[in-house]
Scaffold this motif. Structure first.
Motif, PDB file in Angstrom:
ATOM      1  N   TYR A  44       0.858  -1.183   0.000  1.00 26.73           N
ATOM      2  CA  TYR A  44       0.000   0.000   0.000  1.00 26.73           C
ATOM      3  C   TYR A  44       0.892   1.230   0.000  1.00 26.73           C
ATOM      4  O   TYR A  44       1.952   1.257   0.634  1.00 26.73           O
ATOM      5  CB  TYR A  44      -0.992   0.001   1.165  1.00 26.73           C
ATOM      6  CG  TYR A  44      -0.422  -0.105   2.554  1.00 26.73           C
ATOM      7  CD1 TYR A  44      -0.064   1.035   3.270  1.00 26.73           C
ATOM      8  CD2 TYR A  44      -0.269  -1.348   3.178  1.00 26.73           C
ATOM      9  CE1 TYR A  44       0.432   0.944   4.561  1.00 26.73           C
ATOM     10  CE2 TYR A  44       0.233  -1.458   4.469  1.00 26.73           C
ATOM     11  CZ  TYR A  44       0.580  -0.293   5.151  1.00 26.73           C
ATOM     12  OH  TYR A  44       1.073  -0.389   6.425  1.00 26.73           O
ATOM     13  N   ILE A  45       0.451   2.239  -0.751  1.00 26.07           N
ATOM     14  CA  ILE A  45       1.236   3.446  -0.943  1.00 26.07           C
ATOM     15  C   ILE A  45       0.780   4.489   0.068  1.00 26.07           C
ATOM     16  O   ILE A  45      -0.405   4.815   0.154  1.00 26.07           O
ATOM     17  CB  ILE A  45       1.080   4.001  -2.371  1.00 26.07           C
ATOM     18  CG1 ILE A  45       1.428   2.921  -3.412  1.00 26.07           C
ATOM     19  CG2 ILE A  45       1.959   5.235  -2.551  1.00 26.07           C
ATOM     20  CD1 ILE A  45       2.827   2.381  -3.313  1.00 26.07           C
ATOM     21  N   ARG A  46       1.740   5.014   0.819  1.00 24.95           N
ATOM     22  CA  ARG A  46       1.409   6.051   1.796  1.00 24.95           C
ATOM     23  C   ARG A  46       1.499   7.427   1.148  1.00 24.95           C
ATOM     24  O   ARG A  46       2.455   7.726   0.423  1.00 24.95           O
ATOM     25  CB  ARG A  46       2.339   5.983   3.005  1.00 24.95           C
ATOM     26  CG  ARG A  46       2.039   7.077   4.024  1.00 24.95           C
ATOM     27  CD  ARG A  46       2.565   6.762   5.377  1.00 24.95           C
ATOM     28  NE  ARG A  46       2.392   7.899   6.289  1.00 24.95           N
ATOM     29  CZ  ARG A  46       2.661   7.859   7.586  1.00 24.95           C
ATOM     30  NH1 ARG A  46       3.121   6.745   8.132  1.00 24.95           N
ATOM     31  NH2 ARG A  46       2.480   8.925   8.338  1.00 24.95           N
ATOM     32  N   LEU A  47       0.494   8.246   1.448  1.00 33.63           N
ATOM     33  CA  LEU A  47       0.389   9.584   0.895  1.00 33.63           C
ATOM     34  C   LEU A  47       0.736  10.644   1.928  1.00 33.63           C
ATOM     35  O   LEU A  47       0.413  10.494   3.109  1.00 33.63           O
ATOM     36  CB  LEU A  47      -1.038   9.834   0.393  1.00 33.63           C
ATOM     37  CG  LEU A  47      -1.483   9.006  -0.819  1.00 33.63           C
ATOM     38  CD1 LEU A  47      -2.996   8.927  -0.874  1.00 33.63           C
ATOM     39  CD2 LEU A  47      -0.926   9.625  -2.094  1.00 33.63           C
ATOM     40  N   ILE A  48       1.352  11.723   1.495  1.00 35.92           N
ATOM     41  CA  ILE A  48       1.510  12.909   2.327  1.00 35.92           C
ATOM     42  C   ILE A  48       0.155  13.613   2.414  1.00 35.92           C
ATOM     43  O   ILE A  48      -0.564  13.715   1.413  1.00 35.92           O
ATOM     44  CB  ILE A  48       2.542  13.874   1.726  1.00 35.92           C
ATOM     45  CG1 ILE A  48       3.955  13.288   1.792  1.00 35.92           C
ATOM     46  CG2 ILE A  48       2.512  15.231   2.423  1.00 35.92           C
ATOM     47  CD1 ILE A  48       4.991  14.129   1.075  1.00 35.92           C
ATOM     48  N   VAL A  49      -0.195  14.083   3.600  1.00 36.23           N
ATOM     49  CA  VAL A  49      -1.381  14.930   3.724  1.00 36.23           C
ATOM     50  C   VAL A  49      -0.923  16.322   4.159  1.00 36.23           C
ATOM     51  O   VAL A  49      -0.048  16.468   5.003  1.00 36.23           O
ATOM     52  CB  VAL A  49      -2.416  14.347   4.707  1.00 36.23           C
ATOM     53  CG1 VAL A  49      -2.955  13.032   4.173  1.00 36.23           C
ATOM     54  CG2 VAL A  49      -1.822  14.130   6.091  1.00 36.23           C
ATOM     55  N   GLU A  50      -1.527  17.333   3.553  1.00 35.23           N
ATOM     56  CA  GLU A  50      -1.054  18.705   3.745  1.00 35.23           C
ATOM     57  C   GLU A  50      -1.917  19.534   4.686  1.00 35.23           C
ATOM     58  O   GLU A  50      -1.547  20.627   5.068  1.00 35.23           O
ATOM     59  CB  GLU A  50      -1.003  19.413   2.376  1.00 35.23           C
ATOM     60  CG  GLU A  50      -0.115  18.725   1.346  1.00 35.23           C
ATOM     61  CD  GLU A  50       1.365  18.924   1.610  1.00 35.23           C
ATOM     62  OE1 GLU A  50       1.701  19.609   2.600  1.00 35.23           O
ATOM     63  OE2 GLU A  50       2.176  18.398   0.826  1.00 35.23           O
ATOM     64  N   ASN A  51      -3.094  19.035   5.039  1.00 33.29           N
ATOM     65  CA  ASN A  51      -4.059  19.890   5.730  1.00 33.29           C
ATOM     66  C   ASN A  51      -4.514  19.276   7.054  1.00 33.29           C
ATOM     67  O   ASN A  51      -5.694  19.275   7.374  1.00 33.29           O
ATOM     68  CB  ASN A  51      -5.269  20.152   4.824  1.00 33.29           C
ATOM     69  CG  ASN A  51      -5.711  18.902   4.074  1.00 33.29           C
ATOM     70  OD1 ASN A  51      -5.274  17.807   4.393  1.00 33.29           O
ATOM     71  ND2 ASN A  51      -6.567  19.066   3.091  1.00 33.29           N
ATOM     72  N   SER A  52      -3.569  18.779   7.803  1.00 31.93           N
ATOM     73  CA  SER A  52      -3.882  18.168   9.089  1.00 31.93           C
ATOM     74  C   SER A  52      -4.316  19.208  10.113  1.00 31.93           C
ATOM     75  O   SER A  52      -3.735  20.293  10.208  1.00 31.93           O
ATOM     76  CB  SER A  52      -2.660  17.407   9.620  1.00 31.93           C
ATOM     77  OG  SER A  52      -2.882  16.960  10.942  1.00 31.93           O
ATOM     78  N   LEU A  53      -5.336  18.849  10.894  1.00 34.13           N
ATOM     79  CA  LEU A  53      -5.786  19.683  12.011  1.00 34.13           C
ATOM     80  C   LEU A  53      -5.417  19.058  13.352  1.00 34.13           C
ATOM     81  O   LEU A  53      -5.948  19.433  14.384  1.00 34.13           O
ATOM     82  CB  LEU A  53      -7.309  19.879  11.921  1.00 34.13           C
ATOM     83  CG  LEU A  53      -7.819  20.621  10.679  1.00 34.13           C
ATOM     84  CD1 LEU A  53      -9.335  20.664  10.662  1.00 34.13           C
ATOM     85  CD2 LEU A  53      -7.242  22.027  10.619  1.00 34.13           C
ATOM     86  N   ALA A  54      -4.480  18.122  13.330  1.00 35.77           N
ATOM     87  CA  ALA A  54      -4.061  17.436  14.545  1.00 35.77           C
ATOM     88  C   ALA A  54      -3.244  18.357  15.436  1.00 35.77           C
ATOM     89  O   ALA A  54      -2.618  19.320  14.965  1.00 35.77           O
ATOM     90  CB  ALA A  54      -3.238  16.195  14.196  1.00 35.77           C
ATOM     91  N   ASP A  55      -3.233  18.050  16.736  1.00 34.63           N
ATOM     92  CA  ASP A  55      -2.367  18.789  17.656  1.00 34.63           C
ATOM     93  C   ASP A  55      -0.900  18.589  17.296  1.00 34.63           C
ATOM     94  O   ASP A  55      -0.057  19.454  17.544  1.00 34.63           O
ATOM     95  CB  ASP A  55      -2.605  18.321  19.096  1.00 34.63           C
ATOM     96  CG  ASP A  55      -3.901  18.842  19.674  1.00 34.63           C
ATOM     97  OD1 ASP A  55      -4.569  19.651  18.999  1.00 34.63           O
ATOM     98  OD2 ASP A  55      -4.258  18.423  20.789  1.00 34.63           O
ATOM     99  N   TRP A  56      -0.577  17.424  16.753  1.00 33.15           N
ATOM    100  CA  TRP A  56       0.807  17.092  16.401  1.00 33.15           C
ATOM    101  C   TRP A  56       0.831  16.582  14.956  1.00 33.15           C
ATOM    102  O   TRP A  56       0.905  15.393  14.710  1.00 33.15           O
ATOM    103  CB  TRP A  56       1.349  16.021  17.348  1.00 33.15           C
ATOM    104  CG  TRP A  56       2.848  15.904  17.372  1.00 33.15           C
ATOM    105  CD1 TRP A  56       3.697  16.024  16.324  1.00 33.15           C
ATOM    106  CD2 TRP A  56       3.673  15.631  18.513  1.00 33.15           C
ATOM    107  NE1 TRP A  56       5.000  15.837  16.723  1.00 33.15           N
ATOM    108  CE2 TRP A  56       5.012  15.593  18.072  1.00 33.15           C
ATOM    109  CE3 TRP A  56       3.412  15.405  19.849  1.00 33.15           C
ATOM    110  CZ2 TRP A  56       6.080  15.332  18.918  1.00 33.15           C
ATOM    111  CZ3 TRP A  56       4.474  15.148  20.702  1.00 33.15           C
ATOM    112  CH2 TRP A  56       5.787  15.119  20.249  1.00 33.15           C
TER     113      TRP A  56
END
Length: 395
Positions: A150-162
């Motif tokens: 499975y190919i992992r993608l970068i995500v650019e719009n995280s709303l996580a604390d970290w």
């Protein structure tokens, strides 16, 4: 720590520490003395959290992120519950196998793998591997021919604390060529993965990331890749002072959002780590010193016998805000800079945003650091500066 029984568990703090009658780790800390910092973890609490997340996730299969807490007794408990495991190294794979996990329930989820470790995993029967580059796919094809990837993608719009860094994942523009390359190498282009970021406190915070990934999933299907697996990663939160949803409701909301955007995905996988084990464990610690740097200093400095190099590494950037319980709770409080015991100037836990602690706090007071079951014993160094690594007791 017998003094931390009545005062420390009063009604004003029910949201982060259960009553000692219902929280086994807290009860154990209250009833015992410790001569060094000690993490106490309750397997019963891990099981309760697993059941709640599993109920909310529905048909999504849990693959516990082993890095969060690799204690063998926790792994064994989760094996018995039917959990899968997200492993980042040969050592973690061996740990899970030793505790009874089946190779079919293990994914080699690190996108940075030694060739010999890929061969080892393939040799013991692991068939599912993560990748985010052509070079990694070629390595897997050579040492684990025919494997599912499975190919992992970068995500650019995280709303996580970290939010997670760009260390892992590929850009969306690279995905089509990686899927084609995997197929050309004789691998099974099995699915996609992403991670919304650690400590994503609200289920709705997943939506921007899901909106980014869903079109890529559908485009890959239209291009002829019969993707089977969507790995939604981790991000399931624990309580560190800001409110979070109950785990079952949170997980159910996430899955509803996934299904609304992706449709009937054949296989869903989730990789909770923090959300499974953090609230199952607390650390028994001691105040070593309370002082001020000048006569007119507005902040006290409170030094604990545990710091960033002996288990509390996640205070880096002050994103994770551990809650403390003391025998003086309920009295007047004031702002403190919280620091560890080592002779390293970086060993400061909270300074940019001081923590409020009782004014009566003094040297020798026992404290309980709450919800420390994740990323504490795993990060604890081996005796830096002569201070012992974190002891662990699993109930």
């Amino acid at each position: 720590m017998n003094a931390i029984v009545a005062g420390a568990f009063r009604a004003e703090k029910p949201s982060f520490v259960a009553n000692i009658n219902t929280d086994p780790a807290a009860a154990y800390i209250a009833a015992n003395d410790f001569d060094r910092p000690t993490l106490v973890v309750s397997r019963a609490k891990v099981t309760t959290q697993y059941d709640a997340l599993s109920a909310g996730l529905g048909r999504a299969h849990i693959h516990y992120a082993v890095k969060a807490n690799p204690e063998p007794q926790i792994i064994r408990t989760l094996v018995r519950k039917g959990s899968g495991f997200d492993c980042a190294s040969r050592g973690e794979i061996e740990l899970c196998l030793d505790q009874g996990a089946q190779p079919a329930h293990i994914s080699f989820g690190n996108t940075i793998k030694r060739a010999s470790d890929v061969a080892f995993a393939h040799g013991v029967g692991v068939t599912l591997f993560a990748a985010d580059s052509e070079a990694e796919l070629e390595k897997i094809a050579k040492h684990a021919p025919g494997a599912r990837v499975y190919i992992r993608l970068i995500v650019e719009n995280s709303l996580a604390d970290w939010p997670l860094s760009r260390k892992f994942g590929c850009a969306a523009s690279l995905l089509p060529s990686l899927l084609d390359h995997a197929r050309d190498l004789g691998l099974v282009a099995y699915g996609l993965s992403f991670h919304v970021g650690s400590q994503t406190r609200k289920a709705e915070f997943w939506n921007p990331v899901l909106d980014q990934v869903a079109p890529l999933w559908h485009a890959a299907q239209e291009a002829g890749h019969a993707l089977q697996l969507l790995n939604i990663g981790g991000g399931f939160p624990a309580f560190y002072g800001q409110s979070i949803e109950a785990p079952r409701r949170y997980a159910a909301s996430v899955i509803a959002a996934v299904e609304a955007r992706f449709g009937a995905v054949p296989h869903l996988m989730a990789e909770p780590g923090r959300g499974l084990v953090a609230e199952a464990g607390h650390i028994a610690a001691e105040v070593m010193l309370v002082s001020r740097k000048s006569a007119d200093d507005l902040h006290r400095w409170v030094y604990l016998d545990i710091g960033r190099f002996s288990g509390l590494a996640e205070t880096e950037g002050e994103a994770i805000r551990y809650q403390l319980v003391t025998r003086h709770d309920g009295g007047d409080t004031g702002p403190c800079v919280l620091a560890g015991p080592s002779c390293d100037s970086a060993d400061i836990l909270y300074e940019k945003r001081p923590i409020n602690l009782p004014l009566a706090l003094q040297d020798g007071d026992r404290v309980m650091i709450c919800n420390c079951g994740a990323y504490t014993s795993a990060y604890s160094s081996v005796g830096f500066n002569g201070f012992p690594p974190l002891d662990v007791i699993v109930l």
